[in-house]
Design a protein around this motif. Structure first.
Motif, PDB file in Angstrom:
ATOM      1  N   UNK A   1     -21.536   5.840 -11.888  1.00 23.26           N
ATOM      2  CA  UNK A   1     -20.624   6.254 -10.821  1.00 23.26           C
ATOM      3  C   UNK A   1     -21.343   6.648  -9.537  1.00 23.26           C
ATOM      4  N   UNK A   2     -22.646   6.901  -9.596  1.00 22.47           N
ATOM      5  CA  UNK A   2     -23.381   7.210  -8.371  1.00 22.47           C
ATOM      6  C   UNK A   2     -23.383   5.991  -7.446  1.00 22.47           C
TER       7      UNK A   2
ATOM      8  N   UNK B   1     -31.794  14.360  -3.284  1.00 24.42           N
ATOM      9  CA  UNK B   1     -32.103  13.243  -2.401  1.00 24.42           C
ATOM     10  C   UNK B   1     -31.512  11.915  -2.789  1.00 24.42           C
ATOM     11  N   UNK B   2     -30.300  11.899  -3.410  1.00 18.56           N
ATOM     12  CA  UNK B   2     -29.679  10.605  -3.683  1.00 18.56           C
ATOM     13  C   UNK B   2     -28.170  10.619  -3.427  1.00 18.56           C
ATOM     14  N   UNK B   3     -27.743  11.445  -2.464  1.00 13.83           N
ATOM     15  CA  UNK B   3     -26.376  11.343  -1.983  1.00 13.83           C
ATOM     16  C   UNK B   3     -26.291  10.220  -0.960  1.00 13.83           C
TER      17      UNK B   3
ATOM     18  N   UNK C   1     -24.925   1.833 -21.445  1.00 18.86           N
ATOM     19  CA  UNK C   1     -24.103   1.390 -20.316  1.00 18.86           C
ATOM     20  C   UNK C   1     -23.560   2.571 -19.536  1.00 18.86           C
ATOM     21  N   UNK C   2     -23.140   2.293 -18.301  1.00 24.20           N
ATOM     22  CA  UNK C   2     -22.551   3.318 -17.439  1.00 24.20           C
ATOM     23  C   UNK C   2     -21.599   2.646 -16.456  1.00 24.20           C
ATOM     24  N   UNK C   3     -20.325   3.007 -16.471  1.00 26.07           N
ATOM     25  CA  UNK C   3     -19.358   2.391 -15.558  1.00 26.07           C
ATOM     26  C   UNK C   3     -19.456   2.985 -14.158  1.00 26.07           C
ATOM     27  N   UNK C   4     -19.097   2.170 -13.165  1.00 26.86           N
ATOM     28  CA  UNK C   4     -19.100   2.640 -11.784  1.00 26.86           C
ATOM     29  C   UNK C   4     -17.775   3.292 -11.414  1.00 26.86           C
TER      30      UNK C   4
ATOM     31  N   UNK D   1     -21.832   6.272 -20.705  1.00 24.45           N
ATOM     32  CA  UNK D   1     -21.953   7.588 -20.057  1.00 24.45           C
ATOM     33  C   UNK D   1     -21.095   7.637 -18.798  1.00 24.45           C
ATOM     34  N   UNK D   2     -20.489   8.802 -18.559  1.00 17.77           N
ATOM     35  CA  UNK D   2     -19.678   8.996 -17.359  1.00 17.77           C
ATOM     36  C   UNK D   2     -19.707  10.478 -16.994  1.00 17.77           C
ATOM     37  N   UNK D   3     -19.401  10.805 -15.743  1.00 11.79           N
ATOM     38  CA  UNK D   3     -19.664  12.162 -15.255  1.00 11.79           C
ATOM     39  C   UNK D   3     -18.493  13.117 -15.428  1.00 11.79           C
ATOM     40  N   UNK D   4     -18.767  14.360 -15.139  1.00 12.83           N
ATOM     41  CA  UNK D   4     -17.739  15.389 -15.015  1.00 12.83           C
ATOM     42  C   UNK D   4     -16.958  15.138 -13.732  1.00 12.83           C
ATOM     43  N   UNK D   5     -15.654  15.376 -13.786  1.00 11.81           N
ATOM     44  CA  UNK D   5     -14.864  15.342 -12.561  1.00 11.81           C
ATOM     45  C   UNK D   5     -14.024  14.083 -12.394  1.00 11.81           C
ATOM     46  N   UNK D   6     -13.512  13.930 -11.190  1.00 10.98           N
ATOM     47  CA  UNK D   6     -12.555  12.871 -10.895  1.00 10.98           C
ATOM     48  C   UNK D   6     -13.243  11.559 -10.554  1.00 10.98           C
TER      49      UNK D   6
END
Length: 642
Positions: free
Chosen positions: A521-522, A618-620, A456-459, A482-487
């Motif tokens: 989160x992407x 290429x996914x911003x 799983x991955x939260x938004x 899973x979740x990313x680095x940062x705010x």
């Protein structure tokens, strides 16, 4: 703005220039090198304390060794800034860790002096031993091989495996143990206590002062004499220090401890050790952050402080007019305490990253229920499995790229037994300035291939809390979040938690023509893209998948029944990722649609800020918006033509 180097340092581009100095000049050079690191890192950021602690050692090594012919391997690489500056990169050091600049870690493609690419701990001894055996095989018996490893990295099992192998080889290998009682956080475990016992034994310290010189001289007389002295030394060491056989029982010649900030003595010791054959270990006592008082006092805070005022020590932080969202790691830290207060089965585990993962919050609040196991990801996973067999519920928090090191344990010790271990993978996706060794590119792909695993991955922060709440329910089996680095993206994030049905996604917004399926989160970049597109007349639908495994098949049937143009977006590798899973679903269910996958390409992404690298890959938000417009234009053109 370029930072000026000191009087001696400005004339040193390569170690060959360093060797032109007199030995009495090395102390001044060390001071200039330390100040140069302070000057540059204070305005550009980067790892700080570790490199300050190895300044004298770096100078001494390049002064004594014939690098790059003599091969020098830095473990992890946090401590190698001085090495970079002295090996042709002084004038590029202001680009360190910046997009398009030099790497923050040793990197073979960057310099011949970087003999081995590093970023994860405990690899240096294995690599240096491989080089030493290769040199011996090729007849290069005059070649030196040195591994510089910290006492934190020495707790990693791979370091012990390498020591065990090296002890039976006759190769020319020197392991330098850089002992500062720190990795990123203070070190833990029996090895730390053992090293402390060595460094505080006054009788042993008096004995070892001259042993290196004796051995260096006796080695020229003959192998028999050398063997006699070795046996005599072992006997005396065993009398003076009961536990002195840890390294020597592995057939390493042990020397030290020595003052790692006495550059003159380091030069003398290294010259002596250069003439002693076989595997050797030099124990250096250093201070992380040496020469910058605040960094010496609070070594965890100054591991990588960001930008700071070098005079006052004030760490520069962006001042915001409004409250800002928290870091995802802090959401984890607060939430696990909330859950543990309600659920007595919950335990916390991290391999040497308590502050980086915010597990330190639970360690402080519930010290009997949270564990730092040292730099030992394999052990962390199997230790968690052992807890789970006894009915406890471990939350094992490991950075995504570090979890790669424990993949067999995830499969063999957790998943096959279907144990309820919750893997919280911090720093998932593009990690930023640490570059390819630290990007969490692969966890979605490697976790979803494992039977029994929920992936799983939260938004956002609220979703992270809800997934953690969901994972701690009874009989959930192996569960990855899973979740990313940062705010994050929510100021009002500390909301009541609720369970999410496993395998259920959600529709963020309805739309026409194109469906965008994101995970994690992407998805917030998708929100930005749709905000740009709607005023321009485009109306894509957006679905947050939440789960890479199991997939929400009901949601996917809805999507494929309505749309024949689908874009998947993930902050992870395209090969085997969520986009691939959706294409598999399409094939298995005989749907026919154009699926365009956006994510990390099949290449190693270099360092830079996260938004820079999202754009490069290429996914911003801008790339997503352009892709939607491209698909919509093509569809309208075909419709008109028909």
């Amino acid at each position: 703005m370029k930072v000026p180097a000191g009087q001696l340092l400005q004339n040193i581009t390569y170690p060959s220039d360093l060797k032109l100095l007199k030995e009495e000049d090395l102390k001044q050079l060390s001071q200039e090198l330390r100040q140069y690191i302070i000057d540059v890192v204070s305005v550009n950021g980067g790892h700080f304390g570790a490199s300050l602690g190895t300044v004298e050692l770096t100078v001494a090594l390049h002064y004594v060794l014939n690098t790059p012919y003599d091969q020098l391997v830095w473990d992890v690489g946090h401590q190698a800034y001085g090495h970079k500056i002295l090996t042709g990169r002084r004038d590029q050091f202001d680009t360190n860790r910046l997009h398009g600049g030099i790497s923050g870690f040793p990197k073979r493609a960057e310099s011949e002096y970087d003999t081995f690419g590093v970023g994860h701990s405990s690899t240096s001894i294995s690599a240096a031993l491989g080089m030493a055996v290769a040199s011996q095989y090729k007849g290069e018996t005059d070649r030196q091989h040195v591994a510089v490893i910290g006492d934190g990295a020495m707790t990693g099992g791979m370091a012990f495996e390498a020591l065990n192998h090296a002890g039976i080889e006759k190769s020319n290998l020197l392991v330098i143990l850089n002992d500062n009682c720190m990795s990123i956080d203070p070190n833990v475990g029996a090895l730390k206590e053992y090293l402390t016992s060595i460094s505080t034994s006054k009788h042993y310290n008096r004995f070892r002062d001259d042993i290196a010189k004796v051995l260096a001289k006796i080695s020229s007389i003959g192998p028999d004499a050398y063997s006699i002295v070795q046996k005599l030394e072992k006997s005396i060491k065993g009398t003076l220090l009961k536990n002195s056989n840890l390294f020597e029982s592995l057939n390493f010649r042990y020397f030290g401890p020595v003052d790692g900030h006495d550059v003159d003595n380091l030069v003398k010791v290294l010259k002596d050790l250069r003439d002693i054959p076989g595997p050797k270990l030099l124990h250096c006592i250093t201070v992380k952050g040496k020469g910058y008082a605040l960094a010496e006092k609070d070594q965890t805070k100054w591991h990588a402080p960001g930008l700071f005022d070098k005079i006052t020590g004030e760490i520069k932080k962006t001042v915001y007019e409004k409250p800002q969202p928290p870091k995802y790691q802090d959401v984890f830290g607060h939430t696990i305490i909330e859950l543990a207060e309600q659920n007595p089965k919950i335990m916390g585990i991290t391999p040497a990253m308590p502050s980086g993962s915010s597990m330190n919050m639970m360690m402080k609040a519930m010290p009997t229920r949270a564990f730092d196991v040292g730099i030992a990801e394999q052990h962390a996973v199997t230790f968690s499995a052992g807890l789970a067999t006894q009915g406890l519920l471990p939350f094992c928090n490991i950075y995504s790229s570090f979890m790669q090191r424990a993949y067999d344990q995830v499969i063999h010790d957790v998943a096959i037994q279907n144990l309820n271990v919750v893997f919280c993978l911090d720093r998932a996706g593009i990690a930023g300035a640490d570059g390819p060794t630290h990007h969490g590119a692969y966890d979605l792909a490697y976790m979803r291939s494992i039977p029994n695993m929920t992936v799983s991955a939260p938004m956002n922060e609220e979703e992270l809390r809800n997934l953690m709440f969901t994972a701690q329910q009874e009989n959930m089996g192996p569960f990855s979040i899973r979740y990313p680095r940062g705010n994050g993206v929510m100021v009002d994030w500390q909301r009541p938690m609720k369970a999410i049905p496993v395998g259920k996604g959600r529709k963020v917004c309805d739309g026409e023509d194109v469906a965008i399926l994101s995970i994690g989160t992407i998805g917030n970049e998708v929100l930005k893209a749709t905000a740009q597109l709607i005023p321009q007349g485009y109306h894509p639908a957006h679905y947050d998948m939440r789960f890479a495994k199991p997939l929400d098949e009901e949601l996917l049937h809805e999507v494929f029944s309505k749309f024949d143009k689908i874009i998947t977006v993930e902050d992870g590798c395209l090969q085997g990722g969520v986009g691939s899973a959706i294409i598999e679903f399409m094939a298995d269910n005989c749907y026919n649609a154009q699926v365009i996958r956006m994510g990390i390409p099949d290449s190693f992404v270099e360092h830079g800020e996260q938004p820079e690298l999202w754009a490069e890959c290429g996914y911003d938000a801008a790339s997503i918006a352009e892709k939607v417009k491209d698909i919509a234009v093509k569809r309208m053109t075909r419709t008109i033509a028909s």
